[in-house]
Design a protein around this motif. Sequence first.
Motif, PDB file in Angstrom:
ATOM      1  N   ARG A  47      41.378  37.182  50.202  1.00 24.86           N
ATOM      2  CA  ARG A  47      41.212  37.470  49.245  1.00 24.86           C
ATOM      3  C   ARG A  47      39.940  38.393  49.565  1.00 24.86           C
ATOM      4  O   ARG A  47      40.986  39.808  49.000  1.00 24.86           O
ATOM      5  CB  ARG A  47      39.967  36.408  48.517  1.00 24.86           C
ATOM      6  CG  ARG A  47      38.868  37.327  47.755  1.00 24.86           C
ATOM      7  CD  ARG A  47      37.915  36.111  46.657  1.00 24.86           C
ATOM      8  NE  ARG A  47      37.786  35.603  47.126  1.00 24.86           N
ATOM      9  CZ  ARG A  47      35.940  34.949  47.340  1.00 24.86           C
ATOM     10  NH1 ARG A  47      36.014  36.151  46.457  1.00 24.86           N
ATOM     11  NH2 ARG A  47      35.286  34.789  47.613  1.00 24.86           N
TER      12      ARG A  47
ATOM     13  N   VAL B  63      39.812  37.778  42.397  1.00 24.12           N
ATOM     14  CA  VAL B  63      41.038  36.579  43.125  1.00 24.12           C
ATOM     15  C   VAL B  63      40.891  35.703  42.754  1.00 24.12           C
ATOM     16  O   VAL B  63      39.783  34.659  42.816  1.00 24.12           O
ATOM     17  CB  VAL B  63      40.400  37.025  44.016  1.00 24.12           C
ATOM     18  CG1 VAL B  63      41.985  36.322  45.057  1.00 24.12           C
ATOM     19  CG2 VAL B  63      41.071  39.005  44.062  1.00 24.12           C
TER      20      VAL B  63
ATOM     21  N   MET C  44      42.602  41.325  49.809  1.00 24.88           N
ATOM     22  CA  MET C  44      43.141  42.188  47.968  1.00 24.88           C
ATOM     23  C   MET C  44      41.899  42.375  47.648  1.00 24.88           C
ATOM     24  O   MET C  44      42.117  43.047  47.030  1.00 24.88           O
ATOM     25  CB  MET C  44      43.822  40.567  48.107  1.00 24.88           C
ATOM     26  CG  MET C  44      44.547  40.068  47.779  1.00 24.88           C
ATOM     27  SD  MET C  44      45.357  38.272  46.769  1.00 24.88           S
ATOM     28  CE  MET C  44      45.308  39.105  45.057  1.00 24.88           C
ATOM     29  N   GLU C  45      40.797  42.002  47.722  1.00 18.37           N
ATOM     30  CA  GLU C  45      39.564  43.091  47.406  1.00 18.37           C
ATOM     31  C   GLU C  45      39.739  44.701  48.247  1.00 18.37           C
ATOM     32  O   GLU C  45      39.253  45.411  47.920  1.00 18.37           O
ATOM     33  CB  GLU C  45      38.449  42.178  47.835  1.00 18.37           C
ATOM     34  CG  GLU C  45      38.107  40.918  46.580  1.00 18.37           C
ATOM     35  CD  GLU C  45      37.232  39.748  46.777  1.00 18.37           C
ATOM     36  OE1 GLU C  45      37.069  38.824  45.616  1.00 18.37           O
ATOM     37  OE2 GLU C  45      37.007  40.190  47.775  1.00 18.37           O
TER      38      GLU C  45
ATOM     39  N   LEU D 139      47.627  33.349  45.334  1.00 22.03           N
ATOM     40  CA  LEU D 139      46.247  34.062  45.278  1.00 22.03           C
ATOM     41  C   LEU D 139      46.193  34.895  44.198  1.00 22.03           C
ATOM     42  O   LEU D 139      47.726  36.137  44.743  1.00 22.03           O
ATOM     43  CB  LEU D 139      45.398  34.914  46.138  1.00 22.03           C
ATOM     44  CG  LEU D 139      44.423  33.669  47.114  1.00 22.03           C
ATOM     45  CD1 LEU D 139      44.548  32.957  47.051  1.00 22.03           C
ATOM     46  CD2 LEU D 139      43.940  34.938  48.135  1.00 22.03           C
TER      47      LEU D 139
ATOM     48  N   SER E 165      42.699  31.672  43.077  1.00 17.43           N
ATOM     49  CA  SER E 165      43.395  30.557  43.282  1.00 17.43           C
ATOM     50  C   SER E 165      44.213  30.329  43.487  1.00 17.43           C
ATOM     51  O   SER E 165      43.393  28.946  42.478  1.00 17.43           O
ATOM     52  CB  SER E 165      42.547  30.426  45.329  1.00 17.43           C
ATOM     53  OG  SER E 165      43.141  29.765  45.885  1.00 17.43           O
TER      54      SER E 165
ATOM     55  N   TRP F 146      45.364  38.403  40.739  1.00 20.37           N
ATOM     56  CA  TRP F 146      44.307  38.949  40.259  1.00 20.37           C
ATOM     57  C   TRP F 146      43.345  38.475  38.789  1.00 20.37           C
ATOM     58  O   TRP F 146      45.149  38.268  37.695  1.00 20.37           O
ATOM     59  CB  TRP F 146      44.225  40.178  39.710  1.00 20.37           C
ATOM     60  CG  TRP F 146      43.838  40.667  40.976  1.00 20.37           C
ATOM     61  CD1 TRP F 146      44.470  41.640  42.345  1.00 20.37           C
ATOM     62  CD2 TRP F 146      42.615  41.396  42.194  1.00 20.37           C
ATOM     63  NE1 TRP F 146      44.111  42.663  42.897  1.00 20.37           N
ATOM     64  CE2 TRP F 146      43.462  42.090  43.172  1.00 20.37           C
ATOM     65  CE3 TRP F 146      41.646  40.703  41.560  1.00 20.37           C
ATOM     66  CZ2 TRP F 146      42.218  42.564  43.991  1.00 20.37           C
ATOM     67  CZ3 TRP F 146      40.145  41.509  42.095  1.00 20.37           C
ATOM     68  CH2 TRP F 146      40.265  42.760  42.915  1.00 20.37           C
TER      69      TRP F 146
END
Length: 268
Positions: free
Chosen positions: A59, A244, A62-63, A212, A246, A214
């Motif tokens: 995560r 995000v 991704m962030e 994961l 999961s 968005w």
Amino acid sequence: MAKSKFEYVRNFELDDTCLRNCYIVVRLDGRNFHKFSEQHNFMKPSDNRALGLMSRSARSVMEELEDITIAYGQSDEFSFVFKRSSTWFKRRASKLMTHVTSQFSSSFVYYWKEYFGEQPLLYPPSFDGRVVLYPSNRNLRDYLSWRQADCHINNLYNTTFWTLVQKGGLTTTQAEERLSGTQAADKNEILFSEFNINYSNESPLHKKGMTLIWEKVNETTTKLIKRPDEGETEINVTRTRKKVTSHSCDIIGDQFWEEHPDILESDQ
Ligand code: DGT
Ligand code: MG
Ligand code: MG
Ligand code: MG
Ligand code: MG
């Protein structure tokens, strides 16, 4: 600024621009996690603390990084998919791969205590990375299906193996011999008839891994506002935010992709 006579060394750098229109997949994998999992007392066959930490680290990737639309993880590995139109870091493979693996590795260490509590981190773990390009939606979906099928095969094997050892009293060598040459149906049967375990009721996290993505979620917060005549009042404010999320669901079939049509960009 005048160039120094050393400037020519730049020409030794290779061009590693990823082909346009392709999805860029970065897959990382824990180095020697066979040993790492033993030394840190991971539960067998799957450790929820370890999986939670993997998911948390993914995560963070991704962030913090741009353009990753979906990530899939299981065991000690995670795959990150950059959108096919991404121009992040001019699509330079080494930049993308090293940013993903280093962001992931530092997050893994940073969040360790949140997941492992009293179990100390005994030495610095590391992850390898690779880049693979997929030119079509079919190829990308087949890639992700391959990883999820791998998760399923390994989890069924490991669940049966450790049940034979932990509940059946077999040695690890005996369990290995017992399972050699068996098909999925045989393992399901061993679990069911000998241990009364229905594999389909096992944890989706272990069977399906972690996906994961968005998603838009509504977040409601309370705010104190001042009104001239009424004094302070509390009001609820709802905002839509991208977050995000999961999921431990099937990503091989069509349903997941129909429910999340924004992940893939059209083939053209
Ligand atoms: P590598 O990737 O070539 O450096 O070597 P390994 O040892 O990391 O091998 P790999 O990636 O093929 O397999 C992952 C290892 O990590 C495997 O021995 C099982 C272990 N592992 C991963 N997740 C868990 C877990 O949740 N519980 C336990 N007990 N072991 C796990
Ligand atoms: Mg390996
Ligand atoms: Mg590994
Ligand atoms: Mg692995
Ligand atoms: Mg710099």
